[in-house]
Design a protein around this motif. Structure first.
Motif, PDB file in Angstrom:
ATOM      1  N   ASN A 312       0.810  -1.219   0.000  1.00  0.00           N
ATOM      2  CA  ASN A 312       0.000   0.000   0.000  1.00  0.00           C
ATOM      3  C   ASN A 312       0.839   1.263   0.000  1.00  0.00           C
ATOM      4  O   ASN A 312       0.494   2.260  -0.640  1.00  0.00           O
ATOM      5  N   ALA A 313       1.949   1.245   0.737  1.00  0.00           N
ATOM      6  CA  ALA A 313       2.723   2.476   0.920  1.00  0.00           C
ATOM      7  C   ALA A 313       3.676   2.756  -0.228  1.00  0.00           C
ATOM      8  O   ALA A 313       3.964   3.921  -0.520  1.00  0.00           O
ATOM      9  N   ARG A 314       4.191   1.707  -0.885  1.00  0.00           N
ATOM     10  CA  ARG A 314       5.198   1.953  -1.925  1.00  0.00           C
ATOM     11  C   ARG A 314       4.670   2.813  -3.068  1.00  0.00           C
ATOM     12  O   ARG A 314       5.359   3.752  -3.507  1.00  0.00           O
ATOM     13  N   PRO A 315       3.460   2.582  -3.620  1.00  0.00           N
ATOM     14  CA  PRO A 315       2.972   3.478  -4.663  1.00  0.00           C
ATOM     15  C   PRO A 315       2.850   4.933  -4.196  1.00  0.00           C
ATOM     16  O   PRO A 315       3.102   5.859  -4.973  1.00  0.00           O
ATOM     17  N   LEU A 316       2.481   5.124  -2.934  1.00  0.00           N
ATOM     18  CA  LEU A 316       2.358   6.490  -2.414  1.00  0.00           C
ATOM     19  C   LEU A 316       3.713   7.165  -2.303  1.00  0.00           C
ATOM     20  O   LEU A 316       3.833   8.382  -2.466  1.00  0.00           O
ATOM     21  N   SER A 317       4.763   6.390  -2.015  1.00  0.00           N
ATOM     22  CA  SER A 317       6.107   6.983  -1.949  1.00  0.00           C
ATOM     23  C   SER A 317       6.658   7.265  -3.344  1.00  0.00           C
ATOM     24  O   SER A 317       7.429   8.206  -3.534  1.00  0.00           O
ATOM     25  N   LEU A 318       6.258   6.461  -4.336  1.00  0.00           N
ATOM     26  CA  LEU A 318       6.719   6.667  -5.704  1.00  0.00           C
ATOM     27  C   LEU A 318       5.952   7.777  -6.414  1.00  0.00           C
ATOM     28  O   LEU A 318       6.441   8.365  -7.377  1.00  0.00           O
TER      29      LEU A 318
END
Length: 397
Positions: A312-318
């Motif tokens: 869930n968090a990786r797309p938001l960081s990218l």
């Protein structure tokens, strides 16, 4: 965490109960609707189809609307679809209500994710997302087993009425805690800006990883109830308890993953997916032995949901400058996996390969997901050599 983040997690619990509960009611629903168990399993895929389409469409359509109003409206519509589903005796109508309910649930997920990450510091995004996804995990602990018990004793329609009631209560909580008003001019999201931010290859590799990991888990999970009853030989009364054990494992996994994923996302992904592969293969080989199958169900939940905060968090960081659309497409990616997993499992069952075959399918999908994680870590290491991503994967494995 602000209180509103926990309320959003509770709303995900209410809706997530509906997403999961057919897995515990497949035999009852199939008999009542006069369809096969694999056809009843497609009701899980129907939900995923609605979410696949609904997340990006509704995220863009409501981008500049007050989030509290949008979230409340989505919950109200979700409740209405479950009232309609509880009243129908038609498989086709029920299928349609599942798609419609999931459509607005997907919109809720996308807007709730953007709202949650906007309420916390950047370094706490994975933790905030783990609270939201934790609502789905609690649904797998309490909602799934509770819905199964209610469905077995009062009929599967009673479980649908329960979801409708919980959704209304969640709407009241959202009204009371989520900030109202429209986004300010400086913070107002822009559709063109969010679309431009989405044109990044590593972001789409993250979405592929999400879809593959989810399909690996759902291939096995969707047919756990008939597998435990027909292959393992458990009495039907014990199936909800084992499904609750799966939920306990999920809760432990997502809690641990949420604490680590902000700092070491690839370590969480590598360890979780590798564990999912090994657990699925072991379940496929020993599903007929209750003494092994039951603890493996626990591990399936732990490893499967342990990856969730990082996914869930990786797309938001990218795509930190496109949080709403990035979260929406990630919801769609989850639901590509939720659609593909049960569908592939159903094909194997229809081909006469038996229920243990779905676990082997999950293991194969997990190997592919692990390759995607390794590629993403390698690419990340090339662009950020100071970050020891490859070393993270090695130590995790």
């Amino acid at each position: 965490m602000p209180l509103a983040v926990y309320i959003l997690g509770l709303a995900i619990f209410a809706q997530g109960t509906s997403e999961l509960m057919p897995a515990g009611l497949l035999p009852e629903m199939a008999a009542d609707l006069r369809v096969s168990v694999p056809d009843a399993g497609l009701l899980i895929s129907a939900f995923a189809i609605g979410m696949l389409v609904g997340a990006p469409v509704l995220a863009v359509a409501t981008l500049r609307l007050p989030r509290r109003t949008v979230l409340t409206a989505f919950l109200g519509l979700f409740a209405l679809t479950h009232v309609a589903g509880a009243l129908t005796s038609s498989y086709a109508v029920l299928f349609a209500t599942r798609v419609a309910g999931a459509f607005v649930y997907a919109g809720f997920w996308a807007v709730a994710a953007g709202t949650a990450v906007g309420l916390v510091p950047a370094g706490s995004r994975a933790k905030a997302m783990s609270v939201l996804a934790g609502g789905l995990t609690v649904a797998s602990v309490i909602g799934l087993s509770g819905g199964t018990v209610i469905g077995q004793h009062l009929g599967w329609r009673a479980a649908f009425w329960l979801v409708a009631g919980m959704s209304v209560l969640a709407a009241v909580g959202v009204l009371a805690t989520v900030p109202g008003g429209r986004p300010g001019a400086a913070a107002a999201p822009s559709v063109p800006a969010e679309l431009r931010a989405m044109a990044r290859p590593p972001l789409w590799l993250a979405y592929v990883t999400t879809a593959l990991t989810t399909s690996a888990l759902l291939a096995s999970f969707s047919y756990l109830s008939p597998l435990l009853a027909e292959v393992t030989g458990l009495d039907a009364a014990w199936v909800p308890a084992v499904l609750a054990l799966y939920g306990v494992g999920s809760l432990i996994g997502i809690t641990l993953g949420g604490r680590i994923a902000d700092a070491r996302p690839f370590a969480v992904l590598a360890a979780g997916v590798a564990g999912l592969v090994l657990t699925s293969a072991a379940l496929g080989a020993s599903a007929h032995l209750a003494v092994l199958a039951v603890p493996l169900v626990f591990l399936l939940g732990a490893f499967g949901f342990g990856t969730n905060p990082a996914l869930n968090a990786r797309p938001l960081s990218l795509a930190h400058d496109a949080p709403t659309l990035a979260a929406a497409v990630n919801v769609s990616s989850f639901n590509v996996g939720i659609t593909a997993g049960p569908w592939l499992g159903g094909l194997a069952i229809d081909a006469g390969l038996g229920y243990p075959s779905v676990a082997w399918i999950g293991a194969a999908l997990g190997v592919t997901a692990l390759a995607a994680v390794a590629l993403a870590a390698f690419l990340n290491g090339r662009t950020s050599p100071a970050v020891p991503e490859i070393r993270e994967i090695t130590s995790a494995l």
